[in-house]
Every structure is written in C-alpha cells, then in structure tokens.
Design a protein around this motif. Structure first.
Motif, PDB file in Angstrom:
ATOM      1  N   VAL A  36     -19.463  40.382  -0.661  1.00 27.93           N
ATOM      2  CA  VAL A  36     -18.566  39.408  -0.022  1.00 27.93           C
ATOM      3  C   VAL A  36     -19.315  38.129   0.314  1.00 27.93           C
ATOM      4  CG1 VAL A  36     -17.152  38.953   2.023  1.00 27.93           C
ATOM      5  CG2 VAL A  36     -17.008  41.178   0.878  1.00 27.93           C
ATOM      6  N   LEU A  37     -20.528  38.280   0.829  1.00 23.45           N
ATOM      7  CA  LEU A  37     -21.314  37.111   1.222  1.00 23.45           C
ATOM      8  C   LEU A  37     -21.671  36.240   0.024  1.00 23.45           C
ATOM      9  CD1 LEU A  37     -23.658  38.761   3.869  1.00 23.45           C
ATOM     10  CD2 LEU A  37     -22.061  36.882   4.290  1.00 23.45           C
ATOM     11  N   VAL A  38     -22.042  36.859  -1.092  1.00 28.13           N
ATOM     12  CA  VAL A  38     -22.389  36.075  -2.278  1.00 28.13           C
ATOM     13  C   VAL A  38     -21.178  35.291  -2.769  1.00 28.13           C
ATOM     14  CG1 VAL A  38     -23.087  36.219  -4.706  1.00 28.13           C
ATOM     15  CG2 VAL A  38     -24.301  37.560  -2.983  1.00 28.13           C
ATOM     16  N   VAL A  39     -20.007  35.915  -2.761  1.00 26.73           N
ATOM     17  CA  VAL A  39     -18.789  35.212  -3.169  1.00 26.73           C
ATOM     18  C   VAL A  39     -18.504  34.050  -2.223  1.00 26.73           C
ATOM     19  CG1 VAL A  39     -16.289  35.407  -3.433  1.00 26.73           C
ATOM     20  CG2 VAL A  39     -17.778  37.217  -4.319  1.00 26.73           C
ATOM     21  N   LEU A  40     -18.604  34.318  -0.913  1.00 26.84           N
ATOM     22  CA  LEU A  40     -18.352  33.250   0.058  1.00 26.84           C
ATOM     23  C   LEU A  40     -19.390  32.139  -0.056  1.00 26.84           C
ATOM     24  CD1 LEU A  40     -17.395  35.332   3.238  1.00 26.84           C
ATOM     25  CD2 LEU A  40     -15.865  34.051   1.728  1.00 26.84           C
ATOM     26  N   GLY A  41     -20.650  32.528  -0.268  1.00 25.82           N
ATOM     27  CA  GLY A  41     -21.708  31.534  -0.410  1.00 25.82           C
ATOM     28  C   GLY A  41     -21.509  30.662  -1.635  1.00 25.82           C
ATOM     29  N   ALA A  42     -21.064  31.267  -2.729  1.00 28.73           N
ATOM     30  CA  ALA A  42     -20.785  30.485  -3.934  1.00 28.73           C
ATOM     31  C   ALA A  42     -19.623  29.521  -3.695  1.00 28.73           C
ATOM     32  CB  ALA A  42     -20.477  31.416  -5.101  1.00 28.73           C
ATOM     33  N   LEU A  49     -22.655  24.305  -6.782  1.00 31.18           N
ATOM     34  CA  LEU A  49     -23.734  24.075  -5.824  1.00 31.18           C
ATOM     35  C   LEU A  49     -23.871  25.219  -4.819  1.00 31.18           C
ATOM     36  CD1 LEU A  49     -23.221  20.276  -5.062  1.00 31.18           C
ATOM     37  CD2 LEU A  49     -24.860  21.341  -6.629  1.00 31.18           C
ATOM     38  N   GLY A  50     -23.161  26.305  -5.066  1.00 29.82           N
ATOM     39  CA  GLY A  50     -23.227  27.421  -4.131  1.00 29.82           C
ATOM     40  C   GLY A  50     -23.757  28.709  -4.717  1.00 29.82           C
ATOM     41  N   LEU A  51     -23.628  28.885  -6.040  1.00 35.08           N
ATOM     42  CA  LEU A  51     -24.009  30.170  -6.631  1.00 35.08           C
ATOM     43  C   LEU A  51     -25.502  30.437  -6.527  1.00 35.08           C
ATOM     44  CD1 LEU A  51     -23.166  32.706  -8.116  1.00 35.08           C
ATOM     45  CD2 LEU A  51     -23.404  31.456 -10.282  1.00 35.08           C
ATOM     46  N   GLY A  52     -26.327  29.452  -6.860  1.00 31.53           N
ATOM     47  CA  GLY A  52     -27.774  29.642  -6.776  1.00 31.53           C
ATOM     48  C   GLY A  52     -28.232  30.009  -5.372  1.00 31.53           C
ATOM     49  N   PRO A  53     -27.879  29.214  -4.348  1.00 33.24           N
ATOM     50  CA  PRO A  53     -28.243  29.577  -2.985  1.00 33.24           C
ATOM     51  C   PRO A  53     -27.686  30.931  -2.565  1.00 33.24           C
ATOM     52  CG  PRO A  53     -27.577  27.278  -3.078  1.00 33.24           C
ATOM     53  CD  PRO A  53     -27.274  27.863  -4.422  1.00 33.24           C
ATOM     54  N   ALA A  54     -26.479  31.285  -3.040  1.00 30.88           N
ATOM     55  CA  ALA A  54     -25.881  32.564  -2.660  1.00 30.88           C
ATOM     56  C   ALA A  54     -26.641  33.738  -3.263  1.00 30.88           C
ATOM     57  CB  ALA A  54     -24.419  32.606  -3.095  1.00 30.88           C
ATOM     58  N   LEU A  55     -27.049  33.632  -4.525  1.00 32.72           N
ATOM     59  CA  LEU A  55     -27.824  34.703  -5.149  1.00 32.72           C
ATOM     60  C   LEU A  55     -29.182  34.859  -4.480  1.00 32.72           C
ATOM     61  CD1 LEU A  55     -27.024  34.041  -8.926  1.00 32.72           C
ATOM     62  CD2 LEU A  55     -26.134  35.888  -7.476  1.00 32.72           C
TER      63      LEU A  55
END
Length: 213
Positions: A36-42, A49-55
């Motif tokens: 859930v956090l990775v999806v929200l972070g992306a 601009l969110g997928l890299g930081p989320a992963l």
C-alpha cells in the motif's frame, strides 16, 4: 503436582507453533502494508517522480530493522529525505522503459529475420533492465556515490552476481505468474514481495562485494 516432561514438551511445541504462526502473520501484514505504501508513494509523486522514491523507501522498511516498529513513519521519512537523489538515480530506468515500449511497436511492424532479431534484443534488454531494477533499491540506499558511478556499478550488476541476477529473474517471473493467475495476490503484495525477495538476494551479494574491496 508437577508437570510431566511430556506435557512440558507439548506446551513448548504449542508455544513454538503459535510463535511461528504469529511471525508469519506479522510478515504477511508487513508485505501488505508496504505494498500500500509503495502505491501511495508512487502516486504522491505523480508516478514518474514517485515510483523511484517509493521503491527505495519500501525496500528500507522491509529490510532494515530500525523501521520495524513504525513502518509508515519510516517509509515517508525515507521517501522525503531521499526524494531528489532517488529520482536522479531512477531517471535512466524510465528511459529504458520508454525504449522497450518503442521497441514493441517496431517489432509489431516487422517480420521475418528482422522481427526475430528485434525480439531477441528486446528480451535481452528486458532481462537486463529487470536485474538492474532488482538491484536498484538496495544500491540507492547503500551507496552515496555520484549518479554516474552508481550507474556504472548497476550496469555491471548482472556480471557482478550472475547467481543473484538469475535468482532475481526467477523471483520476478514467479511473481508475474502468480499475479496473472491470482490478481488478488497482486493487489496485496504484488510489489512488496518481489521488493523483499530480490532485496534479500541483492543485499547479501552487496555485502560480499564490499567485503572483497
């Protein structure tokens, strides 16, 4: 009356079994949380601009013990503090993804030997990109080198650890098969499980590489 040795053994077995179940449940819950956090972070970074930081943040929460008690806080702290650098390091992967997408359009229009050659090239570049993507979160977290140096290292990742590369490809392929066959599993842990499994493989290899320096 005292407890007989047999009864003590049964109690210990019951406690051990219950402890194992609780550990498994905590692990499964963490996978769902991080998914859930990775999806929200992306989404928080508009995906691009969110997928890299989320992963990167998801890998930190899954594999670094200091985030064990507060995964949500640890995730967003890591996401925010490493946002700029994570996007700088992740940008080449977006370029590779775009090129792969364009190649599929070229393959669709080609035929004969040219089509076979394009398909082979696409498969090789796709496998390389998948391995680099598997290495990327742990490398981005572990090293503070300038982006060119990090990418020189990532480009050599398959050669630096052929066994790790093969293991990562197996994990990603198995995850894709499960997600296609059981979409619910993908919704619950389709991102977090491969992030955890490949992260463990890569982290072990990085430790060995650092020890050999």
């Amino acid at each position: 009356m005292g407890t007989t040795p047999g009864a003590q053994a049964d109690d210990a077995g019951a406690v051990g079994w219950a402890g194992g179940v609780m550990t498994a449940l905590r692990w499964a819950t963490r996978l769902v949380e991080v998914n859930v956090l990775v999806v929200l972070g992306a989404l928080a970074g508009g995906v691009v601009l969110g997928l890299g930081p989320a992963l990167r943040a998801g890998s930190a929460v899954l594999l670094e013990p200091e985030h064990g008690d507060a995964p949500w806080r640890g995730f967003w702290q890591t996401w925010r503090t490493g946002w700029r650098r994570a996007n700088l390091l992740f940008a080449p992967l977006w370029v590779v993804g775009l090129l792969l997408w364009l190649d599929t359009a070229v393959i669709a229009a080609a035929d004969g030997p040219a089509r076979a050659a394009f398909q082979l090239g696409l498969a090789l570049v796709g496998a390389w990109g998948a391995v680099v993507l598997a290495w990327w979160p742990r490398v981005a977290l572990r090293y503070d080198d300038p982006a060119p140096a990090v990418w020189r290292f990532l480009l050599l990742a398959p050669a630096l650890g052929p066994g790790t590369a093969l293991g990562a490809l197996v994990v990603l392929a198995a995850t894709a098969a499960v997600v296609l066959g059981l979409p619910v599993a993908g919704a619950l842990a389709g991102l977090s499980f491969p992030l955890w499994a490949t992260g463990r493989l890569v982290e072990e290899r990085l430790r060995k590489i650092d020890a050999e320096r």
